[in-house]
Design an enzyme around this catalytic site. Structure first.
Site, PDB file in Angstrom:
ATOM      1  N   LYS A  80       0.844  -1.204   0.000  1.00 27.02           N
ATOM      2  CA  LYS A  80       0.000   0.000   0.000  1.00 27.02           C
ATOM      3  C   LYS A  80       0.876   1.248   0.000  1.00 27.02           C
ATOM      4  O   LYS A  80       1.890   1.307   0.698  1.00 27.02           O
ATOM      5  CB  LYS A  80      -0.906  -0.028   1.226  1.00 27.02           C
ATOM      6  N   SER A 156      -9.203   1.848   3.673  1.00 26.39           N
ATOM      7  CA  SER A 156      -8.367   2.621   2.771  1.00 26.39           C
ATOM      8  C   SER A 156      -7.365   1.776   1.986  1.00 26.39           C
ATOM      9  O   SER A 156      -6.640   2.287   1.143  1.00 26.39           O
ATOM     10  CB  SER A 156      -7.610   3.692   3.558  1.00 26.39           C
ATOM     11  N   SER A 180      -9.301  -0.445   7.841  1.00 20.99           N
ATOM     12  CA  SER A 180      -8.809  -0.239   6.474  1.00 20.99           C
ATOM     13  C   SER A 180      -8.223  -1.448   5.761  1.00 20.99           C
ATOM     14  O   SER A 180      -7.985  -1.382   4.564  1.00 20.99           O
ATOM     15  CB  SER A 180      -7.786   0.901   6.452  1.00 20.99           C
TER      16      SER A 180
END
Length: 469
Positions: A80, A156, A180
């Site tokens: 990420k 996220s 997330s």
């Protein structure tokens, strides 16, 4: 080549050992899949194909000599774009981050992957500074759901979830400050674990403080356990990192759930309106846990919704992470982020400490709850994926993403391990997630129970068909 993208990391490594395929073949296949899905799903900020193939060739030579490096040699992974990856800009979904930085350091979890020979395919998308439960940003646009591109992948860590679901690498590192990794795992039909806080070290420290965790996003619980055996060790850069775990997570998977005391809370005592398809799928999975030998009791933890305290902590963190920005940079921020930053900057120290008090009381109550129950089971989310490009479902009446994630953020406040396991799909074919929660430091129980669901054939959402394949 296409078949390689469907394999777990455990199966890929077994094939390397047996000479059935090579790290170069697996990496090429994963890169081809990533390039094929990118136009429609938008899971990546950037791919690092040249570097990935070079690392794969080095891994292939080590396997040829019978000298693999560590536990993940030659396995394609993604990261990420919140976590530092040496040699690659980490832009955090924001135009306010200068891509011309030095980028000469790995985050602790990334460093452990590098030490174990993993092959980095690239960086996955995030909302700006990881601030919300869906994945879109001014920098990289909207990340879409692998099952229906008109819908959100969640966030996220939405890019990581979409990449894993569609075969662009079996392993990904995500971050979780309020759900997330679990939110997009539920929406995309994969497995994700938010470990006990401190189990996976984090550097630089998150502005969201001890709400923020790093966790694995994978095809199944066995891959997550393997990844935890790599990343779940202390790093001197994180003063809050835990001591090494007492044993290997992968070795503890086979224990099953027989004899475990499981509390099943379908709606947190009626506080949450859960869609019927979600409720039915989760209940069926819980019934299977009972059939596997767990002692299941339908009951609720002593939990009042801590959303206002969470907002105080979360919005304050957002204000802190953007504090250095000038007026022109602030104007370019995601409008929702700009709004919560303004609110976070207005909290007083006393209001912040009052939120900490709520958090501490919540942690105490959950600790007492786990004196009686080994595991808590809830839906991961009360809904399935909604339209892409919005923070909340249209017509829901919710103001912020926390309105539709009531099962996830409380367990960031308590620092407990929590995982999302796919347990079916709704009438539109959209994945449904079940959440497993254990007491702090009992990540092994979460992984063990999740693995039992996979072994029993309960944990599945099928496999989406990628565009261009």
């Amino acid at each position: 080549m296409t078949e390689l993208t469907e394999l777990t990391a455990v199966r890929l490594l077994d094939g390397y050992r047996k000479g059935e395929w090579s790290p170069v073949e697996a990496t090429r296949a994963a890169l081809e899949r990533a390039e094929a899905i990118q136009p429609e799903v938008n899971a990546f900020v950037r791919l690092t194909a040249e570097d990935a193939l070079e690392r794969a060739r080095e891994s292939e030579e080590r396997w040829r000599r019978g000298e693999p490096r560590g536990l993940l040699d030659g396995v394609p992974v993604t990261v990420k774009d919140i976590l530092l990856l040496r040699g690659t800009p980490t832009l955090r979904g924001s135009r306010a981050v200068d891509p011309a930085g030095r980028w000469d350091e790995d985050a602790p979890s990334v460093a452990r992957l590098r030490e174990h020979g993993a092959v980095f395919l690239g960086k996955t998308t995030t909302p700006e500074y990881g601030w919300k439960g869906v994945t879109d940003s001014p920098l990289s646009g909207v990340t879409r759901n692998p099952w229906d591109p008109a819908r959100t992948a969640g966030g996220s860590s939405g890019g990581s979830a979409a990449a894993v679901a569609l075969g662009a690498g079996p392993l990904s590192l995500g971050t979780d400050g309020g759900g997330s990794v679990r939110i997009p795992a539920s929406f995309c039909g994969i497995f994700a674990l938010k470990p006990t806080y401190g189990r996976v070290p984090l550097y630089p420290a998150s502005a969201f403080g001890t709400l923020a965790h790093v966790g694995p996003m994978t095809r199944d619980a066995a891959d997550a356990a393997l990844l935890m055996d790599v990343i779940g060790h202390p790093d001197s850069r994180d003063w809050s990192a835990l001591a090494p775990p007492p044993g290997a997570y992968a070795e503890g998977l086979a224990g099953g759930v027989r004899g475990l005391r499981v509390a099943y809370s379908p709606s947190l005592g009626g506080q949450v309106a859960v869609r019927p398809a979600v409720a039915t799928a989760v209940r069926r999975a819980v019934e299977r846990l009972a059939e596997l030998g767990a002692y299941v009791t339908e009951t609720d933890p002593d939990l009042t919704d801590p959303v206002e305290a969470f907002h105080t902590l979360w919005f304050s963190g957002a204000a802190r992470v953007t504090q250095h920005l000038g007026p022109r940079q602030r104007e370019a921020l995601d409008p929702g982020l700009r709004e919560i930053c303004a609110r976070g900057a207005r909290y007083s120290a006393l209001e912040y400490l009052a939120a900490v008090d709520v958090r501490m009381d919540l942690g105490r109550r959950m600790s007492r709850f786990h004196d009686t129950y080994d595991l808590l089971v809830t839906p991961t989310l009360p809904i399935t994926a909604f339209e892409a490009g919005t923070e909340v479902p249209k017509g829901s009446g919710h103001r912020r993403w926390t309105g539709w994630t009531p099962f996830t953020y409380p367990f960031n406040m308590t620092q407990q391990p929590a995982a999302s396991v796919p347990v079916g799909a709704d009438g539109d074919g959209l994945p449904i997630g079940l959440q497993l929660v254990a007491a702090r430091h009992r990540d092994d129980l979460v992984l063990r129970a999740a693995h039992a669901l996979y072994e029993a054939g309960v944990a599945t959402a099928g496999r989406p068909t990628p565009s261009g394949s």
